[in-house]
Design an enzyme around this catalytic site. Structure first.
Site, PDB file in Angstrom:
ATOM      1  N   GLY A  63       0.819  -1.207   0.000  1.00  0.00           N
ATOM      2  CA  GLY A  63       0.000   0.000   0.000  1.00  0.00           C
ATOM      3  C   GLY A  63       0.851   1.254   0.000  1.00  0.00           C
ATOM      4  O   GLY A  63       1.951   1.276   0.545  1.00  0.00           O
ATOM      5  N   ARG A  86       3.352 -16.302  -5.294  1.00  0.00           N
ATOM      6  CA  ARG A  86       1.946 -16.712  -5.413  1.00  0.00           C
ATOM      7  C   ARG A  86       1.214 -15.705  -6.291  1.00  0.00           C
ATOM      8  O   ARG A  86       0.272 -15.049  -5.876  1.00  0.00           O
ATOM      9  CB  ARG A  86       1.289 -16.857  -4.039  1.00  0.00           C
ATOM     10  CG  ARG A  86       1.356 -15.649  -3.152  1.00  0.00           C
ATOM     11  CD  ARG A  86       0.603 -15.900  -1.851  1.00  0.00           C
ATOM     12  NE  ARG A  86       0.311 -14.652  -1.156  1.00  0.00           N
ATOM     13  CZ  ARG A  86      -0.320 -14.574   0.005  1.00  0.00           C
ATOM     14  NH1 ARG A  86      -0.715 -15.691   0.600  1.00  0.00           N
ATOM     15  NH2 ARG A  86      -0.570 -13.419   0.578  1.00  0.00           N
ATOM     16  N   ASP A 104       6.558  -5.690   6.121  1.00  0.00           N
ATOM     17  CA  ASP A 104       7.137  -6.994   6.438  1.00  0.00           C
ATOM     18  C   ASP A 104       6.922  -8.012   5.328  1.00  0.00           C
ATOM     19  O   ASP A 104       7.798  -8.832   5.038  1.00  0.00           O
ATOM     20  CB  ASP A 104       6.584  -7.520   7.768  1.00  0.00           C
ATOM     21  CG  ASP A 104       5.067  -7.629   7.783  1.00  0.00           C
ATOM     22  OD1 ASP A 104       4.405  -7.072   6.880  1.00  0.00           O
ATOM     23  OD2 ASP A 104       4.536  -8.274   8.696  1.00  0.00           O
ATOM     24  N   GLY A 105       5.762  -7.951   4.653  1.00  0.00           N
ATOM     25  CA  GLY A 105       5.519  -8.871   3.557  1.00  0.00           C
ATOM     26  C   GLY A 105       6.474  -8.658   2.405  1.00  0.00           C
ATOM     27  O   GLY A 105       7.036  -9.617   1.849  1.00  0.00           O
ATOM     28  N   THR A 134       5.249   1.288   6.250  1.00  0.00           N
ATOM     29  CA  THR A 134       3.875   0.885   6.548  1.00  0.00           C
ATOM     30  C   THR A 134       3.266   1.920   7.482  1.00  0.00           C
ATOM     31  O   THR A 134       3.890   2.332   8.462  1.00  0.00           O
ATOM     32  CB  THR A 134       3.790  -0.504   7.214  1.00  0.00           C
ATOM     33  OG1 THR A 134       2.458  -0.697   7.725  1.00  0.00           O
ATOM     34  CG2 THR A 134       4.761  -0.671   8.351  1.00  0.00           C
ATOM     35  N   ASP A 175       0.926   1.265   9.351  1.00  0.00           N
ATOM     36  CA  ASP A 175       0.524   0.522  10.545  1.00  0.00           C
ATOM     37  C   ASP A 175       1.598   0.522  11.633  1.00  0.00           C
ATOM     38  O   ASP A 175       1.314   0.186  12.783  1.00  0.00           O
ATOM     39  CB  ASP A 175       0.191  -0.929  10.185  1.00  0.00           C
ATOM     40  CG  ASP A 175      -1.083  -1.048   9.378  1.00  0.00           C
ATOM     41  OD1 ASP A 175      -1.950  -0.159   9.518  1.00  0.00           O
ATOM     42  OD2 ASP A 175      -1.224  -2.010   8.618  1.00  0.00           O
ATOM     43  N   ASP A 231       3.944  -1.553  12.221  1.00  0.00           N
ATOM     44  CA  ASP A 231       4.018  -2.869  12.859  1.00  0.00           C
ATOM     45  C   ASP A 231       5.227  -3.687  12.424  1.00  0.00           C
ATOM     46  O   ASP A 231       5.260  -4.904  12.619  1.00  0.00           O
ATOM     47  CB  ASP A 231       2.739  -3.668  12.585  1.00  0.00           C
ATOM     48  CG  ASP A 231       2.504  -3.917  11.100  1.00  0.00           C
ATOM     49  OD1 ASP A 231       3.201  -3.308  10.268  1.00  0.00           O
ATOM     50  OD2 ASP A 231       1.614  -4.715  10.766  1.00  0.00           O
ATOM     51  N   ARG A 249      -4.948  -3.650  10.573  1.00  0.00           N
ATOM     52  CA  ARG A 249      -5.440  -5.020  10.408  1.00  0.00           C
ATOM     53  C   ARG A 249      -5.170  -5.866  11.650  1.00  0.00           C
ATOM     54  O   ARG A 249      -6.075  -6.421  12.249  1.00  0.00           O
ATOM     55  CB  ARG A 249      -4.768  -5.662   9.190  1.00  0.00           C
ATOM     56  CG  ARG A 249      -5.079  -4.975   7.887  1.00  0.00           C
ATOM     57  CD  ARG A 249      -4.085  -5.358   6.796  1.00  0.00           C
ATOM     58  NE  ARG A 249      -4.080  -6.779   6.544  1.00  0.00           N
ATOM     59  CZ  ARG A 249      -4.867  -7.393   5.674  1.00  0.00           C
ATOM     60  NH1 ARG A 249      -5.728  -6.689   4.965  1.00  0.00           N
ATOM     61  NH2 ARG A 249      -4.796  -8.696   5.488  1.00  0.00           N
ATOM     62  N   ARG A 254     -23.667   7.061  14.671  1.00  0.00           N
ATOM     63  CA  ARG A 254     -23.293   7.168  13.264  1.00  0.00           C
ATOM     64  C   ARG A 254     -21.882   6.594  13.084  1.00  0.00           C
ATOM     65  O   ARG A 254     -21.088   6.537  14.033  1.00  0.00           O
ATOM     66  CB  ARG A 254     -23.317   8.619  12.791  1.00  0.00           C
ATOM     67  CG  ARG A 254     -24.710   9.254  12.825  1.00  0.00           C
ATOM     68  CD  ARG A 254     -25.614   8.673  11.750  1.00  0.00           C
ATOM     69  NE  ARG A 254     -26.959   9.224  11.797  1.00  0.00           N
ATOM     70  CZ  ARG A 254     -27.333  10.336  11.174  1.00  0.00           C
ATOM     71  NH1 ARG A 254     -26.446  11.030  10.471  1.00  0.00           N
ATOM     72  NH2 ARG A 254     -28.583  10.755  11.247  1.00  0.00           N
TER      73      ARG A 254
END
Length: 416
Positions: A31, A104, A141-142, A166, A168, A170, A212, A312
């Protein structure tokens, strides 16, 4: 001589470490986030000052999977003129991608169905076709793990350096990743604005942010924005505790509540919310945590016959990834990009990542960088303790409210 570290390595995939670096590739993976362009700029300038040519790889690994890939420009040589003024820009001038894992990779089979295949060998051969002597991989990390696996295919002869990215925050082995600070600023500004309308209409507003598995964005953004409830993936929440917090605020003359929830947060008896199951070549898409909490609170209020104010939901979504990077992220990205080239590649190191530790940029191995995912520890994290002490509900009844006695002896929260 190849300097291959394994007798089982395909010699066609081996790089010659005695060959001096003349040309490097830079790619932005996963991202996007603010600070990518400052990294690209610093790495490019540092490499050119080393006398190296720099090729920008388009859309993460896509430009290495298919050398004819164009979306819209394809791989491009980076020059001083091309990177001179990009430090202020959000996103990435190279494009990015989170579904180009060569181990993959999604392709269509004979039946027209998507399936995952390992095309990593093709990537290594294309790196050789481009005559790249080294790679700078900017990712989380990925992406760093993928880079390490590609390096292993070459018997650890491919010179690869990582730069941690990232929002995040993390990634192990680095105190902060660039993009995180800008995202926190965006979240805080959103909370400030939403709080105005929540207060005006006596509403509870749930603000869903990214995160996440790690709740750093929700925790930092929630505290900075003075949220009343912060829900993170690391602490499963109890709907009753949140409902009690909203009700107690109302009874104490504060008929509005701001709840910040990470997209991966979940109730103690359920799993995280997903938009859909993982597709071939893609990651699981999280979403719906805010709407689910809204439904849970309404169901709880009806069951317990507790009147709750109107609720809301606002999902900040991709706004957290955009915008011009803050000064902190510009400087951090610049430092990491320079270090990756000048202190790692130029010194002949491969399989290492630049990392912020304290106030210094240091060099760590890929194994250190990906050893574990940096998550919030509910027992030891100081910000968790701070939130509890300030009376912020973290999805349970542990936020240490204290009581004062009113003239009618009714206990009320002194603050909430």
């Amino acid at each position: 001589m190849s300097n291959s570290n394994s007798a089982d390595v395909d010699e066609d995939l081996v790089f010659h470490l005695q060959t001096p670096i003349r040309k490097i590739g830079i790619m932005t993976c996963g991202g996007d986030c603010p600070g990518l362009n400052p990294v690209i700029r610093a790495a490019t300038i540092s490499a050119i000052r080393q006398g190296w040519r720099v090729i920008g790889i388009e859309d993460s690994m896509q430009g290495l999977i298919n050398l004819n890939y164009r979306s819209p420009h394809g791989n491009v040589e980076l020059t001083l003129e091309k990177v001179e003024d990009i430090i202020t820009r959000g996103g990435t001038i190279l494009g990015s991608d989170n579904h180009s894992d060569p181990f993959r990779y999604a392709v269509f089979n004979e039946k027209g169905e998507k399936e995952e295949r390992d095309i990593s060998r093709q990537v290594i051969l294309n790196i050789k076709k481009l005559q790249l002597d080294a790679l700078v991989v900017i990712g989380g990390d990925g992406s760093i793990s993928i880079a390490n696996k590609l390096r292993a295919l070459t018997g650890n002869t491919l010179r690869v350096v990582g730069v941690p990215k990232t929002i995040d925050n993390d990634l192990a082995a680095t105190d902060y990743t660039f993009g995180f600070n800008t995202a926190i600023q965006t979240i805080t500004e959103a909370i400030d604005k939403i709080k105005d309308t929540a207060c005006s209409h006596d509403r509870t507003i749930i603000i869903e942010v990214m995160g996440r598995d790690a709740g750093w964005l929700a925790l930092h953004g929630g505290i900075a924005g003075a949220a009343h409830v912060i829900l993170v993936p690391e602490i499963p929440y109890d709907v009753a505790a949140i409902g009690d917090t909203i009700r107690n605020r109302d009874l104490n003359g504060r008929p509005f509540t701001i709840i910040v929830i990470a997209e991966g947060a979940k109730a103690s008896n359920s799993s995280a919310s997903y938009l859909k199951e993982r597709q071939a070549g893609e990651m699981i898409r999280y979403g719906g945590a805010g709407d689910r909490l809204c439904a849970e609170l309404e169901k709880y209020a009806k069951h317990e016959k507790i009147p709750l104010k109107e609720i809301r939901v606002t999902v900040l979504g991709y706004i957290q990834r955009g915008g011009s990077p803050t000064n902190f992220d510009r400087i951090l990205g610049t430092r990491l990009g320079e270090h990756a080239v000048s202190e790692i590649l130029a010194k002949g190191l491969g399989g290492h990542m630049a990392a912020l530790r304290g106030t210094r940029i240091e060099t760590v191995t890929f194994e250190e960088a990906t050893a574990f995912q940096k998550l919030i520890d509910p027992q030891t994290d100081q910000l968790i303790k701070t939130a509890k002490t300030l009376g912020i509900c973290l999805g349970n009844h542990d936020h240490l409210p204290y009581f004062i006695q009113t003239p009618c002896s009714t206990p009320r929260y002194a603050f909430s």
